[in-house]
Motif scaffolding. Structure first.
Motif, PDB file in Angstrom:
ATOM      1  N   GLN A 154       0.810  -1.213   0.000  1.00 38.96           N
ATOM      2  CA  GLN A 154       0.000   0.000   0.000  1.00 38.96           C
ATOM      3  C   GLN A 154       0.845   1.265   0.000  1.00 38.96           C
ATOM      4  N   PHE A 155       2.102   1.158   0.419  1.00 36.59           N
ATOM      5  CA  PHE A 155       2.992   2.317   0.477  1.00 36.59           C
ATOM      6  C   PHE A 155       4.209   2.075  -0.407  1.00 36.59           C
ATOM      7  N   SER A 156       3.985   1.997  -1.705  1.00 38.08           N
ATOM      8  CA  SER A 156       5.051   1.875  -2.705  1.00 38.08           C
ATOM      9  C   SER A 156       5.711   0.508  -2.756  1.00 38.08           C
ATOM     10  N   GLY A 157       5.323  -0.409  -1.880  1.00 33.64           N
ATOM     11  CA  GLY A 157       5.874  -1.755  -1.936  1.00 33.64           C
ATOM     12  C   GLY A 157       7.301  -1.873  -1.438  1.00 33.64           C
ATOM     13  N   TRP A 158       7.674  -0.993  -0.497  1.00 32.79           N
ATOM     14  CA  TRP A 158       9.030  -1.010   0.052  1.00 32.79           C
ATOM     15  C   TRP A 158       9.078  -1.654   1.439  1.00 32.79           C
ATOM     16  N   ALA A 159       8.222  -2.625   1.659  1.00 29.08           N
ATOM     17  CA  ALA A 159       8.229  -3.384   2.920  1.00 29.08           C
ATOM     18  C   ALA A 159       8.012  -2.471   4.125  1.00 29.08           C
ATOM     19  N   ALA A 160       6.879  -1.772   4.143  1.00 30.42           N
ATOM     20  CA  ALA A 160       6.609  -0.779   5.188  1.00 30.42           C
ATOM     21  C   ALA A 160       6.695  -1.369   6.592  1.00 30.42           C
ATOM     22  N   THR A 161       6.065  -2.527   6.820  1.00 35.57           N
ATOM     23  CA  THR A 161       6.101  -3.117   8.159  1.00 35.57           C
ATOM     24  C   THR A 161       7.523  -3.465   8.565  1.00 35.57           C
ATOM     25  N   LEU A 162       8.316  -3.940   7.629  1.00 37.58           N
ATOM     26  CA  LEU A 162       9.698  -4.318   7.928  1.00 37.58           C
ATOM     27  C   LEU A 162      10.515  -3.091   8.346  1.00 37.58           C
ATOM     28  N   VAL A 163      10.477  -2.039   7.527  1.00 41.42           N
ATOM     29  CA  VAL A 163      11.260  -0.837   7.830  1.00 41.42           C
ATOM     30  C   VAL A 163      10.728  -0.139   9.071  1.00 41.42           C
ATOM     31  N   ASP A 164       9.404  -0.077   9.193  1.00 43.83           N
ATOM     32  CA  ASP A 164       8.768   0.587  10.328  1.00 43.83           C
ATOM     33  C   ASP A 164       9.097  -0.099  11.650  1.00 43.83           C
ATOM     34  N   SER A 165       9.364  -1.391  11.607  1.00 41.48           N
ATOM     35  CA  SER A 165       9.567  -2.180  12.835  1.00 41.48           C
ATOM     36  C   SER A 165      11.026  -2.308  13.244  1.00 41.48           C
ATOM     37  N   LEU A 166      11.948  -1.778  12.456  1.00 41.19           N
ATOM     38  CA  LEU A 166      13.376  -2.002  12.729  1.00 41.19           C
ATOM     39  C   LEU A 166      13.768  -1.619  14.149  1.00 41.19           C
ATOM     40  N   ASP A 167      13.419  -0.403  14.574  1.00 43.08           N
ATOM     41  CA  ASP A 167      13.867   0.031  15.897  1.00 43.08           C
ATOM     42  C   ASP A 167      13.156  -0.725  17.012  1.00 43.08           C
ATOM     43  N   THR A 168      11.927  -1.199  16.758  1.00 44.03           N
ATOM     44  CA  THR A 168      11.255  -2.038  17.751  1.00 44.03           C
ATOM     45  C   THR A 168      12.013  -3.341  17.949  1.00 44.03           C
ATOM     46  N   LYS A 192      12.096   2.321  -7.763  1.00 39.87           N
ATOM     47  CA  LYS A 192      10.901   1.685  -8.300  1.00 39.87           C
ATOM     48  C   LYS A 192       9.810   1.693  -7.234  1.00 39.87           C
ATOM     49  N   SER A 193       8.564   1.725  -7.696  1.00 44.10           N
ATOM     50  CA  SER A 193       7.433   1.742  -6.771  1.00 44.10           C
ATOM     51  C   SER A 193       6.299   0.924  -7.362  1.00 44.10           C
ATOM     52  N   THR A 194       5.501   0.335  -6.492  1.00 46.33           N
ATOM     53  CA  THR A 194       4.335  -0.414  -6.960  1.00 46.33           C
ATOM     54  C   THR A 194       3.222   0.516  -7.424  1.00 46.33           C
ATOM     55  N   THR A 195       3.374   1.810  -7.168  1.00 46.60           N
ATOM     56  CA  THR A 195       2.410   2.814  -7.619  1.00 46.60           C
ATOM     57  C   THR A 195       3.163   3.922  -8.362  1.00 46.60           C
ATOM     58  N   PRO A 196       2.494   4.624  -9.284  1.00 48.56           N
ATOM     59  CA  PRO A 196       3.189   5.679 -10.041  1.00 48.56           C
ATOM     60  C   PRO A 196       3.518   6.911  -9.222  1.00 48.56           C
ATOM     61  N   ASN A 197       2.896   7.037  -8.073  1.00 49.48           N
ATOM     62  CA  ASN A 197       3.178   8.181  -7.207  1.00 49.48           C
ATOM     63  C   ASN A 197       3.518   7.690  -5.799  1.00 49.48           C
ATOM     64  N   VAL A 198       4.270   8.512  -5.082  1.00 51.15           N
ATOM     65  CA  VAL A 198       4.734   8.179  -3.733  1.00 51.15           C
ATOM     66  C   VAL A 198       4.183   9.229  -2.770  1.00 51.15           C
ATOM     67  N   ASN A 199       3.456   8.782  -1.756  1.00 53.82           N
ATOM     68  CA  ASN A 199       2.919   9.713  -0.771  1.00 53.82           C
ATOM     69  C   ASN A 199       4.045  10.226   0.116  1.00 53.82           C
ATOM     70  N   ILE A 200       4.253  11.521   0.120  1.00 55.00           N
ATOM     71  CA  ILE A 200       5.413  12.099   0.793  1.00 55.00           C
ATOM     72  C   ILE A 200       5.310  11.983   2.314  1.00 55.00           C
ATOM     73  N   PHE A 201       4.088  12.107   2.856  1.00 56.03           N
ATOM     74  CA  PHE A 201       3.886  12.045   4.299  1.00 56.03           C
ATOM     75  C   PHE A 201       4.206  10.649   4.835  1.00 56.03           C
ATOM     76  N   GLU A 202       3.569   9.627   4.275  1.00 57.81           N
ATOM     77  CA  GLU A 202       3.776   8.262   4.767  1.00 57.81           C
ATOM     78  C   GLU A 202       5.213   7.805   4.533  1.00 57.81           C
ATOM     79  N   THR A 203       5.771   8.166   3.387  1.00 51.32           N
ATOM     80  CA  THR A 203       7.157   7.785   3.095  1.00 51.32           C
ATOM     81  C   THR A 203       8.109   8.401   4.108  1.00 51.32           C
ATOM     82  N   ASN A 204       7.821   9.625   4.494  1.00 57.75           N
ATOM     83  CA  ASN A 204       8.678  10.333   5.441  1.00 57.75           C
ATOM     84  C   ASN A 204       8.605   9.741   6.838  1.00 57.75           C
ATOM     85  N   ILE A 205       7.384   9.555   7.375  1.00 57.72           N
ATOM     86  CA  ILE A 205       7.279   9.149   8.781  1.00 57.72           C
ATOM     87  C   ILE A 205       7.593   7.668   8.988  1.00 57.72           C
TER      88      ILE A 205
END
Length: 580
Positions: A154-168, A192-205
């Motif tokens: 849902q967020f560009s296909g860059w493994a959001a849960t994986l990256v988000d959980s690193l510090d945990t 590369k992204s699974t979507t043609p656009n990247v949401n700047i807010f979600e990508t940032n946080i």
């Protein structure tokens, strides 16, 4: 590390010194063991720190460069130079040292220590279960589907849960899992992204915040390399005519050097929540361009803060294309605006007070929110609690309508923000307001049959209405962290035991309500009896990244992620404050 060779020396002085040192050594061990029996916080912290400290890798990894080097693209609209420099990160006569934030905790009793330890273990067990489910069924996907046992992007296909959980993973001592996750991060292609656009807010946080915090904790260099790649992509989102950021970065035009067009309207949290991460990236790299980009947004909000329909507050919608953060007649502390306000005191804290704009933004918003948006609901026992509501303003007369007593789970962050800002500003009144707001969300958790607060609800606040709740407009619980976030801040800032007990009640309810065989799932309706709970096939990345992390930190020794050493972003990613 090479072994030290100590020359052999004979003689009575050496033997006596050896006896003395040996006695001191055993006395120290005895003392530490006694401290452990009594629940000594510092000794337990040392043990936890051993799990958190950097060590040999259990999974080898190799940096894989993304297919697009966003930092080397020629912008269509080059930034003005010189770049705005970072504020100094040191105290001086001009910049007084900030007050201590975290409560000065003393020794624990053995009984209290054991209870806290058992609760922390329970939280960690749930985190391990959730992570293992993600690893098994959704590895490298953005989110886990815990009922069907699959993954979803849902967020560009860059493994959001994986990256988000690193510090945990790092904080909970899950070293093997952390190193395995880094090996996967090394292979992410931010070109590369699974979507043609990247949401700047979600990508940032989520992504940039996750990488920076994991680097601050572990000092794994590859994490900073990947953060720079991603930071350069976010920076490309500023390639617009007025150098204001877009809400969604269109990758095609950026790659082609065509620049971007800023959307006519965006929610104010979108541009307002880029500051902490981009500033930290500038601090870590020494490259001022990231901070310089977001400083123009800060200047815009700072200049317009007292010109809005509710001076001190910002409307839900703003226009970056027009540079307009003033127009608008809908005001809230909840979704669409929340983290804009959250970052004002946190930026003040990151810079140790060296940039006065953040102090002014903080003071003005705290005062205005108390005046316009906070209300005391009428509840059966007349509890002294506060909730955050909404206000609309009449466009014709510019007069505010009566407060709308609708609130959201998202708004529950505000108690912790008031408490943190109150400490930074030496304002006990604001710490007290933070406590009342946090108690309001705890009250909402306790009031529903499942023990969980719904996503959105209304409360009565006028005397002619029946006491209590009036609606549960959105009865879901989607694993949100905001309520436990404020409980965490109140515990660490005040040291009052009520917050740990509240956290444990909340954890038991959340664990029971979200339980599945494959991780944790969102709850469809928290207003039903516990035996009637239905669950949705979805587990957000912030479940591990935020919700479980905050629960874990409530029951950890207080010098683990101390509030005086770290600034946590809106996704609970801890950034190390530069030494003051």
């Amino acid at each position: 590390m090479p072994q030290r060779i100590i020359p052999r020396v004979n003689g009575p002085r050496v033997r006596i010194r050896t006896l003395i040192l040996g006695g001191a050594f055993f006395a120290t061990i005895w003392y530490l063991l006694q401290g452990l029996k009594l629940g000594d916080v510092s000794l337990e912290s040392v043990r936890l720190e051993k799990h958190m400290n950097s060590g040999p890798l259990s999974h080898p990894y190799k940096f894989v460069k993304s297919s697009v080097d966003w930092g080397k693209l020629t912008p269509k609209y080059p930034p003005e130079k010189p770049f705005t420099p970072l504020p100094p990160a040191v105290s001086s006569r001009r910049i007084p040292k900030l007050p201590r934030v975290q409560h000065q905790f003393g020794p624990e009793t053995g009984e209290f220590h054991q209870k806290r330890h058992n609760r922390r273990v329970a939280v960690r067990q749930l985190a391990v279960k959730s992570w293992n489910a993600y690893r098994t069924y959704a590895w490298k996907k953005d989110a886990l589907l815990p009922l069907s046992g699959a993954g979803r992007d849902q967020f560009s296909g860059w493994a959001a849960t994986l990256v988000d959980s690193l510090d945990t993973l790092w904080i909970m001592g899950m070293r093997d899992e952390f190193d395995e996750a880094i090996a996967a991060v090394a292979e992410i292609d931010f070109g590369k992204s699974t979507t043609p656009n990247v949401n700047i807010f979600e990508t940032n946080i989520r992504y940039l915040g996750g990488l920076l915090a994991a680097y601050d904790l572990s000092k794994r260099e590859i994490l900073l390399q990947k953060a720079i790649e991603l930071g350069d992509l976010i920076y490309a989102g500023f390639d617009t005519k007025n150098r204001m950021p877009v809400d969604n970065i269109l990758l095609g035009p950026i790659k082609a050097g065509e620049g971007l067009q800023v959307e006519p309207q965006v929610v104010s949290a979108s541009p307002g929540t880029l500051s902490l991460e981009m500033a930290r990236l500038s601090q870590l790299t020494g490259n001022p361009k990231y901070y310089s980009a977001i400083s123009r947004i800060t200047d815009l909000f700072h200049a317009g803060q007292n010109q809005t329909a509710l001076p001190g507050l910002f409307p839900m919608w703003v226009s970056m294309s027009k540079g307009d953060v003033i127009s608008g007649n809908t005001f809230t502390l909840a979704g669409c605006v929340d983290s804009l306000y959250e970052y004002f005191p946190k930026m003040h804290f990151l810079f140790s007070g060296a940039e006065p704009k953040y102090l002014a933004l903080t003071r003005n918003f705290l005062s205005a929110a108390k005046k316009y948006l906070l209300f005391r609901p009428f509840v059966p026992q007349n509890d002294d609690i506060l909730m955050a509501g909404n206000r609309n303003v009449d466009i014709q007369t510019n007069n505010p309508y009566p407060i709308d007593p609708e609130t959201e789970h998202l708004a529950c962050f505000i108690g912790g923000t008031y408490a943190l800002a109150g400490r930074l500003l030496s304002s006990p009144e604001d710490v007290s307001v933070g406590a009342k707001l946090t108690r309001g969300c705890v009250y909402a958790y306790k009031s529903f049959p499942t023990g969980i607060m719904p996503e959105r609800l209304n409360m009565a606040y006028k005397s002619h209405l029946p006491k209590g709740f009036t609606t549960a407009k959105d009865a879901r619980y989607i694993l949100r962290p905001e309520a436990i976030e404020s409980v965490f801040y109140m515990w660490r800032i005040t040291g009052e035991q009520e917050w740990q007990e509240a956290a444990w009640d909340m954890f038991k309810a959340v664990e029971r309500g979200t339980r599945t065989e494959k991780g944790a799932a969102s709850v469809v309706d928290v207003t039903v009896q516990p035996g009637d709970i239905e669950r949705e096939d979805y587990m957000e990345s912030f479940w591990i990244a935020e919700t479980l992390k905050y629960f874990y930190l409530v029951f950890s020794p207080p010098d683990i992620i101390s509030l005086d050493k770290y600034v946590l972003n809106t996704e609970a990613h801890p950034f190390l404050r530069p030494a003051v």
